[in-house]
Design a protein around this motif. Structure first.
Motif, PDB file in Angstrom:
ATOM      1  N   ASP A   1      13.419  34.976  50.631  1.00 57.14           N
ATOM      2  CA  ASP A   1      11.955  35.047  50.656  1.00 57.14           C
ATOM      3  C   ASP A   1      11.260  33.617  50.888  1.00 57.14           C
ATOM      4  N   GLN A   2       9.939  33.164  50.537  1.00 60.02           N
ATOM      5  CA  GLN A   2       9.485  32.010  51.080  1.00 60.02           C
ATOM      6  C   GLN A   2       9.967  30.801  50.374  1.00 60.02           C
ATOM      7  N   ASP A   3      10.262  31.237  49.020  1.00 61.51           N
ATOM      8  CA  ASP A   3      10.832  29.912  48.090  1.00 61.51           C
ATOM      9  C   ASP A   3      11.820  30.450  47.317  1.00 61.51           C
ATOM     10  N   ILE A   4      12.290  31.544  47.498  1.00 61.91           N
ATOM     11  CA  ILE A   4      13.477  31.646  46.429  1.00 61.91           C
ATOM     12  C   ILE A   4      14.673  32.549  47.338  1.00 61.91           C
ATOM     13  N   LEU A   5      15.693  32.393  46.968  1.00 63.32           N
ATOM     14  CA  LEU A   5      17.031  33.042  47.399  1.00 63.32           C
ATOM     15  C   LEU A   5      17.252  33.975  46.313  1.00 63.32           C
ATOM     16  N   GLN A   6      17.690  35.365  46.544  1.00 68.75           N
ATOM     17  CA  GLN A   6      18.073  36.361  45.562  1.00 68.75           C
ATOM     18  C   GLN A   6      19.480  37.028  46.240  1.00 68.75           C
ATOM     19  N   ILE A   7      20.291  37.086  45.445  1.00 70.20           N
ATOM     20  CA  ILE A   7      21.627  37.583  45.638  1.00 70.20           C
ATOM     21  C   ILE A   7      22.010  38.725  44.729  1.00 70.20           C
ATOM     22  N   THR A   8      22.338  39.726  45.193  1.00 73.84           N
ATOM     23  CA  THR A   8      22.703  40.885  44.482  1.00 73.84           C
ATOM     24  C   THR A   8      24.212  41.342  44.694  1.00 73.84           C
ATOM     25  N   VAL A   9      25.211  41.312  43.568  1.00 79.75           N
ATOM     26  CA  VAL A   9      26.486  41.870  43.922  1.00 79.75           C
ATOM     27  C   VAL A   9      26.703  43.060  42.849  1.00 79.75           C
ATOM     28  N   THR A  10      27.223  43.986  43.724  1.00 80.93           N
ATOM     29  CA  THR A  10      27.467  45.190  43.057  1.00 80.93           C
ATOM     30  C   THR A  10      28.820  45.735  43.309  1.00 80.93           C
ATOM     31  N   ASP A  11      29.820  45.984  42.174  1.00 80.13           N
ATOM     32  CA  ASP A  11      30.893  46.691  42.351  1.00 80.13           C
ATOM     33  C   ASP A  11      31.134  47.985  41.921  1.00 80.13           C
ATOM     34  N   GLU A  12      32.238  48.629  41.946  1.00 83.05           N
ATOM     35  CA  GLU A  12      32.621  50.068  41.901  1.00 83.05           C
ATOM     36  C   GLU A  12      33.198  50.078  40.475  1.00 83.05           C
ATOM     37  N   GLY A  13      33.265  49.102  39.609  1.00 79.97           N
ATOM     38  CA  GLY A  13      34.093  49.082  38.540  1.00 79.97           C
ATOM     39  C   GLY A  13      33.247  49.771  37.303  1.00 79.97           C
ATOM     40  N   GLU A  14      33.954  49.572  36.034  1.00 83.26           N
ATOM     41  CA  GLU A  14      33.223  50.025  34.775  1.00 83.26           C
ATOM     42  C   GLU A  14      32.368  49.173  34.235  1.00 83.26           C
ATOM     43  N   GLY A  15      32.493  47.977  34.687  1.00 84.11           N
ATOM     44  CA  GLY A  15      31.625  46.802  34.039  1.00 84.11           C
ATOM     45  C   GLY A  15      32.843  46.059  33.229  1.00 84.11           C
ATOM     46  N   PHE A  16      32.335  44.812  32.843  1.00 83.83           N
ATOM     47  CA  PHE A  16      33.183  43.983  31.834  1.00 83.83           C
ATOM     48  C   PHE A  16      32.362  43.051  31.141  1.00 83.83           C
ATOM     49  N   ASP A  17      33.004  42.184  30.367  1.00 81.65           N
ATOM     50  CA  ASP A  17      32.380  41.374  29.595  1.00 81.65           C
ATOM     51  C   ASP A  17      31.645  40.107  29.968  1.00 81.65           C
ATOM     52  N   TRP A  18      30.744  40.506  30.505  1.00 80.39           N
ATOM     53  CA  TRP A  18      30.179  39.210  31.180  1.00 80.39           C
ATOM     54  C   TRP A  18      29.224  38.370  30.323  1.00 80.39           C
ATOM     55  N   GLN A  19      29.046  38.704  29.232  1.00 78.72           N
ATOM     56  CA  GLN A  19      28.549  37.694  28.206  1.00 78.72           C
ATOM     57  C   GLN A  19      29.219  36.534  27.975  1.00 78.72           C
ATOM     58  N   GLN A  20      30.530  36.993  27.826  1.00 79.41           N
ATOM     59  CA  GLN A  20      31.768  35.803  27.632  1.00 79.41           C
ATOM     60  C   GLN A  20      31.801  35.033  28.657  1.00 79.41           C
ATOM     61  N   GLN A  21      31.432  35.474  30.208  1.00 79.72           N
ATOM     62  CA  GLN A  21      31.528  34.686  31.060  1.00 79.72           C
ATOM     63  C   GLN A  21      30.405  34.006  31.120  1.00 79.72           C
TER      64      GLN A  21
ATOM     65  N   PRO B   1      23.086  46.281  32.180  1.00 78.64           N
ATOM     66  CA  PRO B   1      23.869  46.380  31.108  1.00 78.64           C
ATOM     67  C   PRO B   1      25.361  46.910  31.101  1.00 78.64           C
ATOM     68  N   ALA B   2      25.640  47.489  32.207  1.00 77.95           N
ATOM     69  CA  ALA B   2      26.953  47.978  32.419  1.00 77.95           C
ATOM     70  C   ALA B   2      27.645  46.714  32.595  1.00 77.95           C
ATOM     71  N   GLY B   3      27.225  45.728  33.431  1.00 77.99           N
ATOM     72  CA  GLY B   3      27.902  44.684  33.940  1.00 77.99           C
ATOM     73  C   GLY B   3      28.592  44.947  35.370  1.00 77.99           C
ATOM     74  N   ASN B   4      28.144  45.878  35.959  1.00 76.85           N
ATOM     75  CA  ASN B   4      28.688  45.958  37.427  1.00 76.85           C
ATOM     76  C   ASN B   4      27.643  45.568  38.460  1.00 76.85           C
ATOM     77  N   VAL B   5      26.675  45.267  38.140  1.00 75.46           N
ATOM     78  CA  VAL B   5      25.612  44.703  39.242  1.00 75.46           C
ATOM     79  C   VAL B   5      25.217  43.399  38.639  1.00 75.46           C
ATOM     80  N   LEU B   6      25.108  42.318  39.340  1.00 77.90           N
ATOM     81  CA  LEU B   6      25.160  40.969  39.051  1.00 77.90           C
ATOM     82  C   LEU B   6      23.777  40.520  39.929  1.00 77.90           C
ATOM     83  N   CYS B   7      22.726  40.081  39.419  1.00 78.12           N
ATOM     84  CA  CYS B   7      21.556  39.444  40.260  1.00 78.12           C
ATOM     85  C   CYS B   7      21.415  37.940  40.014  1.00 78.12           C
ATOM     86  N   LEU B   8      21.473  37.413  40.961  1.00 79.10           N
ATOM     87  CA  LEU B   8      21.476  35.665  41.114  1.00 79.10           C
ATOM     88  C   LEU B   8      20.124  35.408  41.887  1.00 79.10           C
ATOM     89  N   SER B   9      19.532  34.269  41.189  1.00 81.73           N
ATOM     90  CA  SER B   9      18.259  33.911  42.078  1.00 81.73           C
ATOM     91  C   SER B   9      18.145  32.327  41.820  1.00 81.73           C
TER      92      SER B   9
END
Lengths: 101, 146
Positions: B78-98, B126-134
């Motif tokens: 976008d004009q002043d921001i980059l947004q990235i979404t990463v989606t996997d087909e897993g059941e999610g994982f302990d992303w808080q620890q990461q 919440p499931a941990g299989n969709v990551l949003c980065l901005s």
């Protein structure tokens, strides 16, 4: 993937490609073999490496941990400015010697 | 389904790829070509590192290196921001620890922490299989603020 040169008091390993998740295990095996064959002072020369990710960092940390246990030393030399900053941000430059190009 | 497929827009791009580490390399390469075309004001090394961490996590921890499962990386400029979404087909994982800073002598567990360290806002579903980065274009990296 890596060139290995024996010197008087150390062995120098020079990867010829970036150290990232897809090949980190290969580097880990090469370093493990050097440690198993009795080398306790290892130099990793990153002159040909432009990218290093967390999998690569993990290989360096594991190598340092093994060498430290054996009374040895890891040195990482010829790092690019970006990779030097990565070592500094993660504070790994305080764990083992890191030298810029 | 191809092992790697790319969809392009003017300011957006998505890559779908099979869950192998070799495909991470190919996907990152394709995304970095797009980034260079967009003239995003980030150090290329920083962005490539963050992409590698995000995609490797999805392949390794999300899809457990199962090549039959896909990872999708969608990037929007976008004009002043980059947004990235990463989606996997897993059941999610302990992303808080990461996202926590690991012990200095720990060989693993730096992926999510590095993404934050380089200035990206990191959120998972919440499931941990969709990551949003901005990251806004004027946002410094964490290490440069101290």
């Amino acid at each position: 993937m890596s060139q290995v040169v024996n010197q008087a008091d150390s062995v120098v390993l020079t990867p010829d490609t970036d150290v990232v998740a897809s090949n980190a295990q290969q580097l880990r095996t090469s370093l493990f073999d050097l440690i198993q064959s009795g080398h306790s002072r290892i130099v990793i020369d990153l002159q040909q490496v432009a990218m290093l990710d967390s999998a690569g960092l993990g290989v360096f940390i594991a190598t340092h941990n093994s060498l430290k246990t054996a009374g040895g030393e890891l040195r990482v030399i010829n790092v690019s400015p970006n990779i030097l900053r990565l070592f500094q941000l993660t504070r790994l430059d305080r764990r083992f010697v890191v030298e810029s190009r | 389904m191809e092992c790697l497929s790319i969809t392009h827009g003017v300011h957006q791009m998505s890559v779908d790829f099979a869950s192998t580490l070799e495909h991470v390399d190919a996907a990152v390469h394709a995304l970095m070509v797009f980034i260079q075309q967009q003239q995003i004001p980030y150090e290329p090394f920083d962005l490539e590192l963050v992409l590698r961490e995000a995609l490797t996590n999805a392949v390794r921890h999300g899809n457990h290196l199962d090549a039959a499962r896909l990872v999708r990386c969608a990037m929007q400029v976008d004009q002043d921001i980059l947004q990235i979404t990463v989606t996997d087909e897993g059941e999610g994982f302990d992303w808080q620890q990461q996202l926590q800073e690991p012990r200095l002598d720990s060989p693993g567990g730096r992926g999510g922490w590095l993404m934050q360290l380089y200035g990206f806002e990191v959120t998972y579903n919440p499931a941990g299989n969709v990551l949003c980065l901005s990251k806004p274009f004027d946002h410094p990296i964490a290490g440069d603020m101290v």
